[in-house]
Scaffold this motif. Structure first.
Motif, PDB file in Angstrom:
ATOM      1  N   ASP A   1     -18.231  25.332  33.861  1.00 22.07           N
ATOM      2  CA  ASP A   1     -18.220  25.361  35.334  1.00 22.07           C
ATOM      3  C   ASP A   1     -17.802  24.006  35.906  1.00 22.07           C
ATOM      4  OD1 ASP A   1     -20.416  23.713  35.082  1.00 22.07           O
ATOM      5  OD2 ASP A   1     -21.820  25.073  36.084  1.00 22.07           O
ATOM      6  N   PHE A   2     -17.578  23.024  35.054  1.00 21.53           N
ATOM      7  CA  PHE A   2     -17.025  21.721  35.443  1.00 21.53           C
ATOM      8  C   PHE A   2     -17.952  20.885  36.328  1.00 21.53           C
ATOM      9  CE2 PHE A   2     -13.767  24.981  34.954  1.00 21.53           C
ATOM     10  CZ  PHE A   2     -13.080  24.493  33.856  1.00 21.53           C
ATOM     11  N   VAL A   3     -19.195  21.331  36.500  1.00 25.54           N
ATOM     12  CA  VAL A   3     -20.120  20.539  37.327  1.00 25.54           C
ATOM     13  C   VAL A   3     -21.475  20.301  36.658  1.00 25.54           C
ATOM     14  CG1 VAL A   3     -19.093  21.226  39.546  1.00 25.54           C
ATOM     15  CG2 VAL A   3     -20.972  22.572  38.608  1.00 25.54           C
ATOM     16  N   THR A   4     -21.772  21.000  35.548  1.00 21.36           N
ATOM     17  CA  THR A   4     -23.111  20.882  34.963  1.00 21.36           C
ATOM     18  C   THR A   4     -23.097  19.972  33.737  1.00 21.36           C
ATOM     19  OG1 THR A   4     -23.497  23.167  35.647  1.00 21.36           O
ATOM     20  CG2 THR A   4     -25.123  22.176  34.162  1.00 21.36           C
ATOM     21  N   PRO A   5     -23.741  18.802  33.844  1.00 22.47           N
ATOM     22  CA  PRO A   5     -23.740  17.884  32.696  1.00 22.47           C
ATOM     23  C   PRO A   5     -24.745  18.316  31.634  1.00 22.47           C
ATOM     24  CG  PRO A   5     -24.463  16.787  34.741  1.00 22.47           C
ATOM     25  CD  PRO A   5     -24.417  18.252  35.013  1.00 22.47           C
ATOM     26  N   TYR A   6     -24.496  17.888  30.404  1.00 17.68           N
ATOM     27  CA  TYR A   6     -25.501  18.036  29.352  1.00 17.68           C
ATOM     28  C   TYR A   6     -26.714  17.175  29.708  1.00 17.68           C
ATOM     29  CZ  TYR A   6     -22.403  20.450  25.999  1.00 17.68           C
ATOM     30  OH  TYR A   6     -21.612  21.362  25.356  1.00 17.68           O
ATOM     31  N   PRO A   7     -27.888  17.496  29.116  1.00 16.78           N
ATOM     32  CA  PRO A   7     -29.109  16.780  29.523  1.00 16.78           C
ATOM     33  C   PRO A   7     -29.096  15.285  29.170  1.00 16.78           C
ATOM     34  CG  PRO A   7     -29.553  18.301  27.708  1.00 16.78           C
ATOM     35  CD  PRO A   7     -28.171  18.594  28.184  1.00 16.78           C
ATOM     36  N   ASP A   8     -28.262  14.884  28.216  1.00 16.51           N
ATOM     37  CA  ASP A   8     -28.255  13.459  27.846  1.00 16.51           C
ATOM     38  C   ASP A   8     -27.139  12.680  28.548  1.00 16.51           C
ATOM     39  OD1 ASP A   8     -26.244  14.723  26.497  1.00 16.51           O
ATOM     40  OD2 ASP A   8     -26.581  13.727  24.569  1.00 16.51           O
ATOM     41  N   PHE A   9     -26.505  13.302  29.561  1.00 13.33           N
ATOM     42  CA  PHE A   9     -25.470  12.626  30.345  1.00 13.33           C
ATOM     43  C   PHE A   9     -25.932  12.583  31.800  1.00 13.33           C
ATOM     44  CE2 PHE A   9     -21.625  12.547  32.978  1.00 13.33           C
ATOM     45  CZ  PHE A   9     -20.856  11.559  32.385  1.00 13.33           C
ATOM     46  N   ASP A  10     -26.435  11.444  32.235  1.00 13.82           N
ATOM     47  CA  ASP A  10     -26.966  11.299  33.599  1.00 13.82           C
ATOM     48  C   ASP A  10     -25.815  10.894  34.511  1.00 13.82           C
ATOM     49  OD1 ASP A  10     -28.170  10.555  35.965  1.00 13.82           O
ATOM     50  OD2 ASP A  10     -29.957   9.764  34.968  1.00 13.82           O
ATOM     51  N   ILE A  11     -25.197  11.896  35.115  1.00 15.81           N
ATOM     52  CA  ILE A  11     -23.928  11.665  35.818  1.00 15.81           C
ATOM     53  C   ILE A  11     -24.072  10.638  36.945  1.00 15.81           C
ATOM     54  CG2 ILE A  11     -24.202  13.721  37.286  1.00 15.81           C
ATOM     55  CD1 ILE A  11     -21.107  14.079  37.055  1.00 15.81           C
ATOM     56  N   LYS A  12     -25.207  10.711  37.661  1.00 19.09           N
ATOM     57  CA  LYS A  12     -25.358   9.773  38.780  1.00 19.09           C
ATOM     58  C   LYS A  12     -25.592   8.356  38.271  1.00 19.09           C
ATOM     59  CE  LYS A  12     -27.762   8.851  43.089  1.00 19.09           C
ATOM     60  NZ  LYS A  12     -27.630   7.426  42.867  1.00 19.09           N
ATOM     61  N   ALA A  13     -26.527   8.247  37.348  1.00 16.44           N
ATOM     62  CA  ALA A  13     -26.873   6.901  36.855  1.00 16.44           C
ATOM     63  C   ALA A  13     -25.677   6.238  36.171  1.00 16.44           C
ATOM     64  CB  ALA A  13     -28.054   7.003  35.888  1.00 16.44           C
ATOM     65  N   LEU A  14     -24.925   7.012  35.422  1.00 16.65           N
ATOM     66  CA  LEU A  14     -23.794   6.419  34.696  1.00 16.65           C
ATOM     67  C   LEU A  14     -22.687   5.981  35.652  1.00 16.65           C
ATOM     68  CD1 LEU A  14     -23.710   8.774  31.589  1.00 16.65           C
ATOM     69  CD2 LEU A  14     -24.271   6.326  31.615  1.00 16.65           C
ATOM     70  N   ASN A  15     -22.413   6.806  36.662  1.00 17.38           N
ATOM     71  CA  ASN A  15     -21.399   6.385  37.636  1.00 17.38           C
ATOM     72  C   ASN A  15     -21.875   5.161  38.416  1.00 17.38           C
ATOM     73  OD1 ASN A  15     -18.849   8.165  37.817  1.00 17.38           O
ATOM     74  ND2 ASN A  15     -20.498   9.652  37.511  1.00 17.38           N
ATOM     75  N   ASP A  16     -23.160   5.156  38.800  1.00 18.09           N
ATOM     76  CA  ASP A  16     -23.692   3.985  39.516  1.00 18.09           C
ATOM     77  C   ASP A  16     -23.558   2.740  38.645  1.00 18.09           C
ATOM     78  OD1 ASP A  16     -24.313   5.574  41.630  1.00 18.09           O
ATOM     79  OD2 ASP A  16     -26.485   5.657  41.247  1.00 18.09           O
TER      80      ASP A  16
END
Ligand code: NOJ
Ligand code: CA
Length: 712
Positions: A397-412
């Motif tokens: 779905d191109f929007v749901t990360p795996y549980p070990d990929f913190d999309i917000k924290a990593l981009n920040d």
């Protein structure tokens, strides 16, 4: 009624079927148009009075469709034409590309537009020829008219009659992939070599003829002419292949069909892409001028504000998966993926998931420390457990990360260090699914500050059963580029159709793979001359995300992969110059760069967008040497790459500014280096140079060299 139409048409038609010739602005290239006895449009082309294309027919065969009774659709646009009028004109303009090999490109041609009528159907068609110093472009145009509103193309019959049994660098014609090795042979040998040239293990193989080849097709004649056939501005149309009649050495266009076998669905007014033939007696022109020909035949930029489009150097959580050390998927339990129904926290991780928080942070730190702009992360989103089963349609779905990929924290975290993450959207060729989710996917990118996406089209097209290079698929790739532009996102599409210069009109289309990329060095390897062929062929229509910079060429040194890269270490550095493009990966792992830190310096320093480019020497499949001036600076970079035989070249620095000193760093293969047995033997030399100095370079088998020239 038809008779009346015929009569009126006949009255309107002056009988001017005489041949008409247009020459290029410098007179080197000429094109002659004529109608043969039964009204078949025909052209021929010469270069310095030598024949390049012998008289060749032009036309389209239309399909009988269920609306035939309403509009004579089954009648082909092949013969029975008369010339209504012709118009010649001249064009000369210099434009500024957003990125590329040159800061300015001159678009200078003489044009002949031939307006044709087919009295038996009252149909009108224009064939437009543009004649440049480097070659020609021609296309069919269909004005709006009562007698031709909708039509279906069964095939296009554009011929390119060659004058002899030329040497060709060819890929087997295939509707779905161009990830094969390029073959070098005489035209007459294509048939006997064809079967072995096909990579039958590739799941999407769809070859169509034992003499079918892809464009861009590079050839060389026995008397030293370089000829390249390709296409420009392939929009709302199927990708063109070429089929060779090896008795007459005549190529004919062969369009990619859809699942029903039809090749184009048209509504007037409309036109075909440009069919191009570039020619020169100097191989270097095939790399510079011929590429500009393709861009010149595309429309000017349609994006008003291009300030968000930028050259990008990136590293990524990628090579470790390609080599097989880590995985895209999070678990090996292969649960049946139904999005939203899995509690990912209950799934057992496989311990090899590459896109995990710690690993991504490591790459962000590495990028920040070394001045790389972005970090690609593949396998960040759920669905990789079962991605080959894409018939389920809801794998990604191109929007749901795996549980070990913190999309917000990593981009920040990345942004806090001046780095961006680079999005990855593997569609597994479920294009309907991707179109369904595209807006959400782009909104997600905007929300977290991604400004580039690498897309992918691995596998069969679902649900069309269509081919990767069909009209509908080409429309899909274009749709993604245009939607991405609205969101200020750059696109790098893998497995999509080969580029045809659309990056001029849509400069957020910054790269394609669309050929055998660097990844194949981990799948058994590519021929050492691969990257001195691609600039003559695949790069004609635009840059490639080749993924260079693998400095630890012996993969077994850090993984179980026994493949090795078929270049020397320094040969990898040369690729940043030879395989030009505004988006370049530093593909190796940070720990490998730490090992070869002094050579990595070149990857850090090299520019990826150019004010000027000067090809010093070139021969297809043998060697390419090029000097390029970085955009927005006075620094130059020089690179040379060769095949398995090695190469020597004297680089005269006559392009440098007079009266200036440059800090010159030379990365060279050591005396005993070679790609197979001694790839990482190199020397690094520093000196001061001035305009007119000469660098005498020796490239090892499968090697190259790289030079940086920093203005003082
Ligand atoms: C093939 C692409 O070329 C490669 O770069 C990518 O990692 C895989 N597909 C997965 O999307
Ligand atoms: Ca690929």
């Amino acid at each position: 009624m038809n008779n009346i139409k015929l009569f009126i048409a006949a009255l309107l038609l002056p009988l001017t079927a005489a041949a008409q010739t247009v020459t290029s602005p410098n007179g080197n290239v000429s094109l002659t148009f004529s109608l043969t006895g039964n009204g078949v449009p025909t052209y021929e082309m010469k270069y310095k009075n030598r024949e390049v294309v012998k008289p060749s027919h032009l036309g389209l065969e239309l399909a009988k469709d269920k609306h035939a009774s309403k509009g004579l659709h089954e009648t082909s646009l092949m013969d029975g034409f008369t010339v209504t009028s012709t118009k010649t004109s001249t064009f000369d303009e210099t434009w500024t590309p957003v990125w590329g090999q040159y800061g300015k490109i001159r678009n200078n041609y003489n044009e002949l537009a031939v307006n044709l009528t087919q009295p038996s159907t009252s149909r009108r068609m224009t064939i437009r020829f543009r004649v440049y110093n480097i070659g020609i472009g021609l296309r069919y145009e269909f004005p709006q008219q009562d007698s031709l509103v909708y039509f279906v193309i069964k095939d296009e019959h554009t011929q390119f009659a060659m004058t002899g049994d030329h040497t060709a660098w060819w890929l087997p014609g295939d509707y779905d992939t161009q990830e094969q090795e390029t073959q070098e042979s005489k035209l007459s040998e294509i048939r006997s070599r064809f079967h072995d040239a096909v990579n039958w293990s590739n799941s999407s193989v769809a070859v169509f003829s034992p003499t079918g080849v892809q464009t861009s097709l590079q050839m060389k004649t026995a008397d030293g002419l370089y000829i390249n056939i390709h296409e420009a501005a392939c929009l709302d149309y199927a990708t063109m292949h070429l089929n060779l009649d090896d008795k007459t050495m005549t190529f004919e266009s062969w369009l990619t069909p859809d699942a029903t076998g039809m090749k184009g669905y048209m509504q007037t007014p409309c036109q075909t892409p440009w069919r191009t033939v570039a020619v020169s007696d100097d191989a270097r022109d095939m790399l510079g001028e011929a590429n500009s020909l393709i861009y010149n035949l595309n429309e000017p930029c349609k994006i008003k504000d291009t300030s968000w489009i930028h050259p990008t150097k990136f590293c990524g959580v990628w090579w470790e998966m390609i080599v097989g050390k880590n995985s895209w998927n999070y678990t090996d339990e292969f649960p049946s993926i139904k999005l939203g129904q899995i509690d990912w926290n209950k799934v057992k991780p496989n311990g090899r998931h590459g896109a995990n928080n710690a690993e991504v942070r490591k790459y962000i730190d590495f990028a920040a420390k070394n001045g790389l702009d972005e970090v690609l992360v593949e396998g960040w989103n759920v669905g990789w457990e079962d991605w080959a089963n894409h018939w389920k349609e809801d794998v990604f779905d191109f929007v749901t990360p795996y549980p070990d990929f913190d999309i917000k924290a990593l981009n920040d975290y990345a942004h806090s260090k001046g780095v961006k993450l680079l999005m990855h959207n593997e569609t597994s060729s479920s294009t309907r699914n991707y179109e369904r989710h595209l807006e959400d996917a782009l909104n997600l990118m905007n929300k977290y500050g991604y400004d580039a996406v690498k897309t992918g089209y691995v596998g069969d097209i679902i649900p069309r059963g269509d081919h990767h290079y069909s009209q509908a698929m080409n429309n899909h790739y274009q749709y993604v580029v245009e939607q991405a532009a609205k969101h200020h996102v750059m696109v790098d599409a893998h497995e999509a159709t080969r580029p045809t210069g659309i990056g001029r009109t849509w400069p957020n289309y910054v790269a394609n793979e669309s050929a055998r990329g660097g990844e194949y060095e981990a799948f058994g390897g590519s021929y050492p001359n691969h990257t001195v062929i691609l600039p003559f062929t695949r790069l004609q229509g635009g840059p490639m995300d080749y993924t260079p910079g693998v400095l630890e060429t012996q993969l077994k040194k850090w993984s179980d992969n026994t493949s090795y890269v078929h270049t020397t270490l320094v040969g990898q550095l040369a690729l940043y110059l030879v395989m030009w493009g505004p988006v370049q990966m530093a593909a190796d792992l940070p720990e490998n760069y730490a090992k070869y830190n002094d050579a990595f310096q070149f990857i850090k320093d090299v520019a990826v967008d150019w004010q000027d480019s000067k090809y010093i020497d070139a021969e297809p499949a043998r060697y390419i040497t090029v000097a390029r001036k970085a955009k927005g600076s006075d620094n130059w970079f020089v690179g040379g790459k060769c095949d398995e035989h090695g190469h020597k070249v004297n680089v005269k620095l006559d392009f440098l500014d007079a009266g200036r000193t440059y800090d010159c760093t030379i990365y060279a293969d050591a005396k005993n280096a070679d790609y197979k047995n001694n790839p990482s033997a190199y020397t690094i030399t520093h000196k001061k140079v001035r305009r007119g100095d000469v660098l005498k370079m020796t490239e090892a088998p499968g090697g190259g060299f790289a030079v940086s020239l920093i203005a003082k």
